[in-house]
Design a protein around this motif. Sequence first.
Motif, PDB file in Angstrom:
ATOM      1  N   UNK A 296       0.832  -1.208   0.000  1.00  0.00           N
ATOM      2  CA  UNK A 296       0.000   0.000   0.000  1.00  0.00           C
ATOM      3  C   UNK A 296       0.863   1.254   0.000  1.00  0.00           C
ATOM      4  N   UNK A 297       1.956   1.241   0.753  1.00  0.00           N
ATOM      5  CA  UNK A 297       2.865   2.391   0.777  1.00  0.00           C
ATOM      6  C   UNK A 297       3.495   2.614  -0.598  1.00  0.00           C
ATOM      7  N   UNK A 298       3.839   1.521  -1.278  1.00  0.00           N
ATOM      8  CA  UNK A 298       4.400   1.638  -2.623  1.00  0.00           C
ATOM      9  C   UNK A 298       3.365   2.218  -3.586  1.00  0.00           C
ATOM     10  N   UNK A 299       2.144   1.705  -3.524  1.00  0.00           N
ATOM     11  CA  UNK A 299       1.089   2.206  -4.393  1.00  0.00           C
ATOM     12  C   UNK A 299       0.812   3.675  -4.164  1.00  0.00           C
ATOM     13  N   UNK A 300       0.780   4.087  -2.904  1.00  0.00           N
ATOM     14  CA  UNK A 300       0.558   5.495  -2.591  1.00  0.00           C
ATOM     15  C   UNK A 300       1.635   6.369  -3.226  1.00  0.00           C
ATOM     16  N   UNK A 301       2.867   5.917  -3.143  1.00  0.00           N
ATOM     17  CA  UNK A 301       3.977   6.742  -3.633  1.00  0.00           C
ATOM     18  C   UNK A 301       3.973   6.852  -5.153  1.00  0.00           C
ATOM     19  N   UNK A 302       3.794   5.733  -5.863  1.00  0.00           N
ATOM     20  CA  UNK A 302       3.888   5.807  -7.319  1.00  0.00           C
ATOM     21  C   UNK A 302       2.691   6.559  -7.904  1.00  0.00           C
ATOM     22  N   UNK A 303       1.501   6.362  -7.344  1.00  0.00           N
ATOM     23  CA  UNK A 303       0.334   7.096  -7.835  1.00  0.00           C
ATOM     24  C   UNK A 303       0.426   8.565  -7.423  1.00  0.00           C
ATOM     25  N   UNK A 304       0.880   8.805  -6.197  1.00  0.00           N
ATOM     26  CA  UNK A 304       1.058  10.180  -5.750  1.00  0.00           C
ATOM     27  C   UNK A 304       2.037  10.938  -6.610  1.00  0.00           C
ATOM     28  N   UNK A 306       2.705  10.337  -9.712  1.00  0.00           N
ATOM     29  CA  UNK A 306       2.097  10.559 -11.022  1.00  0.00           C
ATOM     30  C   UNK A 306       1.114  11.716 -10.996  1.00  0.00           C
ATOM     31  N   UNK A 307       0.491  11.963  -9.852  1.00  0.00           N
ATOM     32  CA  UNK A 307      -0.464  13.059  -9.722  1.00  0.00           C
ATOM     33  C   UNK A 307       0.209  14.362  -9.297  1.00  0.00           C
ATOM     34  N   UNK A 308       1.529  14.327  -9.183  1.00  0.00           N
ATOM     35  CA  UNK A 308       2.257  15.538  -8.845  1.00  0.00           C
ATOM     36  C   UNK A 308       2.206  15.902  -7.376  1.00  0.00           C
ATOM     37  N   UNK A 309       1.940  14.933  -6.511  1.00  0.00           N
ATOM     38  CA  UNK A 309       1.886  15.193  -5.075  1.00  0.00           C
ATOM     39  C   UNK A 309       3.270  14.960  -4.484  1.00  0.00           C
ATOM     40  N   UNK A 310       3.833  15.964  -3.876  1.00  0.00           N
ATOM     41  CA  UNK A 310       5.158  15.827  -3.267  1.00  0.00           C
ATOM     42  C   UNK A 310       5.126  14.762  -2.168  1.00  0.00           C
ATOM     43  N   UNK A 311       6.198  13.991  -2.037  1.00  0.00           N
ATOM     44  CA  UNK A 311       6.210  12.920  -1.040  1.00  0.00           C
ATOM     45  C   UNK A 311       5.858  13.386   0.371  1.00  0.00           C
ATOM     46  N   UNK A 312       6.297  14.584   0.736  1.00  0.00           N
ATOM     47  CA  UNK A 312       6.019  15.064   2.093  1.00  0.00           C
ATOM     48  C   UNK A 312       4.548  15.434   2.289  1.00  0.00           C
ATOM     49  N   UNK A 313       3.800  15.531   1.184  1.00  0.00           N
ATOM     50  CA  UNK A 313       2.367  15.842   1.275  1.00  0.00           C
ATOM     51  C   UNK A 313       1.492  14.598   1.224  1.00  0.00           C
ATOM     52  N   UNK A 314       2.119  13.438   1.091  1.00  0.00           N
ATOM     53  CA  UNK A 314       1.366  12.186   1.128  1.00  0.00           C
ATOM     54  C   UNK A 314       1.138  11.811   2.586  1.00  0.00           C
ATOM     55  N   UNK A 315      -0.102  11.777   3.019  1.00  0.00           N
ATOM     56  CA  UNK A 315      -0.350  11.527   4.446  1.00  0.00           C
ATOM     57  C   UNK A 315      -0.057  10.091   4.840  1.00  0.00           C
ATOM     58  N   UNK A 316       0.400   9.939   6.049  1.00  0.00           N
ATOM     59  CA  UNK A 316       0.630   8.618   6.622  1.00  0.00           C
ATOM     60  C   UNK A 316       0.038   8.591   8.029  1.00  0.00           C
ATOM     61  N   UNK A 317      -1.263   8.891   8.146  1.00  0.00           N
ATOM     62  CA  UNK A 317      -1.853   9.014   9.487  1.00  0.00           C
ATOM     63  C   UNK A 317      -2.001   7.689  10.208  1.00  0.00           C
ATOM     64  N   UNK A 318      -1.899   6.584   9.466  1.00  0.00           N
ATOM     65  CA  UNK A 318      -2.037   5.285  10.112  1.00  0.00           C
ATOM     66  C   UNK A 318      -0.725   4.689  10.548  1.00  0.00           C
ATOM     67  N   UNK A 319       0.375   5.182  10.014  1.00  0.00           N
ATOM     68  CA  UNK A 319       1.661   4.612  10.346  1.00  0.00           C
ATOM     69  C   UNK A 319       2.023   3.481   9.392  1.00  0.00           C
ATOM     70  N   UNK A 320       3.214   2.933   9.531  1.00  0.00           N
ATOM     71  CA  UNK A 320       3.729   1.962   8.558  1.00  0.00           C
ATOM     72  C   UNK A 320       3.019   0.618   8.571  1.00  0.00           C
ATOM     73  N   UNK A 321       2.211   0.321   9.581  1.00  0.00           N
ATOM     74  CA  UNK A 321       1.556  -0.992   9.647  1.00  0.00           C
ATOM     75  C   UNK A 321       0.232  -1.048   8.907  1.00  0.00           C
ATOM     76  N   UNK A 322      -0.289   0.084   8.496  1.00  0.00           N
ATOM     77  CA  UNK A 322      -1.631   0.140   7.919  1.00  0.00           C
ATOM     78  C   UNK A 322      -1.582  -0.152   6.423  1.00  0.00           C
ATOM     79  N   UNK A 323      -2.475  -1.019   5.960  1.00  0.00           N
ATOM     80  CA  UNK A 323      -2.510  -1.445   4.559  1.00  0.00           C
ATOM     81  C   UNK A 323      -3.483  -0.624   3.735  1.00  0.00           C
TER      82      UNK A 323
END
Length: 393
Positions: A296-304, A306-323
């Motif tokens: 899920x983290x990989x998918x968020x990054x590659x799609x983000x 592609x949509x021009x969302x800077x990595x620091x603007x991709x939210x991670x409110x669930x932490x690394x364990x959340x799918x």
Amino acid sequence: MSVPQPPEPIPGARLLFSLDPAVSHLNHGSFGAVPISVQRAQQRLRDEMEANPLRFFTQGLVDRVAHTRRHLATFIGADPDGTALVSNATTGVAVVLQSLGLRPDDEILSTDHGYGAVALSIQRECRRTGATSRVLPVPLAATNEEVVQAVRDALRPGRTRLLVIDQLTSSTARLFPAAAIVAVAHEHGVPVLVDAAHVPGMLPTTVTSIGADFWVGNLHKWAFAPRASAVLVVAPQWRDRIEPLVVSWEQEAGFPDRLEWQATQDYTAWLAAPVGVFTLRSLGVERVRAHNARLAAYGQRVVGDALGVAPELLPEPGGPEVAMRLIPLPPALATTIDAARALQQHIAERLATEVAVMSWNGRGWLRLCGQVYNRADEYERLAVRLPPLLAQR
């Protein structure tokens, strides 16, 4: 900042499901996916039921359900005597709300991260009883300490009859510090209902350690159970007050039998649910959790990206364990629930890809999930095809 590497696929895991191979199923969180082995187990139970319905319903079914309940309660670290099987988390919430005996001077406090159907259930119970619903805004980027403090400040001892919080939110994939929130609420004498619809199977949890008065979780999402499988866990002091939505023949047996026995409902989903847990354990519970969260983290990054969302603007409110992961959509898209649903359907029809599109606080969000049947190239294809589709809208 480099793109995280996707996990290695779990050998054979994709073949466990009967999902349409022509579609990318990146939204496991909504309705789950039932492994073939679990489908077959449930069908065998249906065949047994139809071969002799009278025997199936009248000879030992209550005991079979109780045995299943004990097995599933152990899986989530709950007290079997305080656990009842229900059809889904929303049903469990409705049971709790109508069992409280709310009065006009009472209020129910929840957050703006809550599930939509739960909010509707709260509103209906307030209309019926004259109680008040109050929604606490919680910023997506709030720290755990800030969340706990916001809840502490919002409680009104003597008036707040129930606090409803999510352990892992559906709309924002936010992981709340449930145990700390429960502790603060109990300091003020306020009971707590924890909506943990997405927790069983995805996250390690011991329900008893959270200390909630009420805890609901779905098994059909991340624990591979058939749909209409969920649990409601109730603290000892509340069990005698829990009433079913429909009265049936086990009413005098008390909790949990009075809640579980609903005459001719289809019990096969509950009875087959342990096969889902067995499937998860066969793959390796920790292995599956790590795989799904990393994917899920990989998918968020590659799609983000592609949509021009800077990595620091991709939210991670669930932490690394959340799918489940969120990606902000362009500001003009999916700003309402209806618009979000329309965009989700458009993506499904045009890109043969199932995703979740959320509207939260006037902003559109794309929610992606990771599951053992997914592959990295599905997210990569979405990253290529989604931007031009959104540009057209």
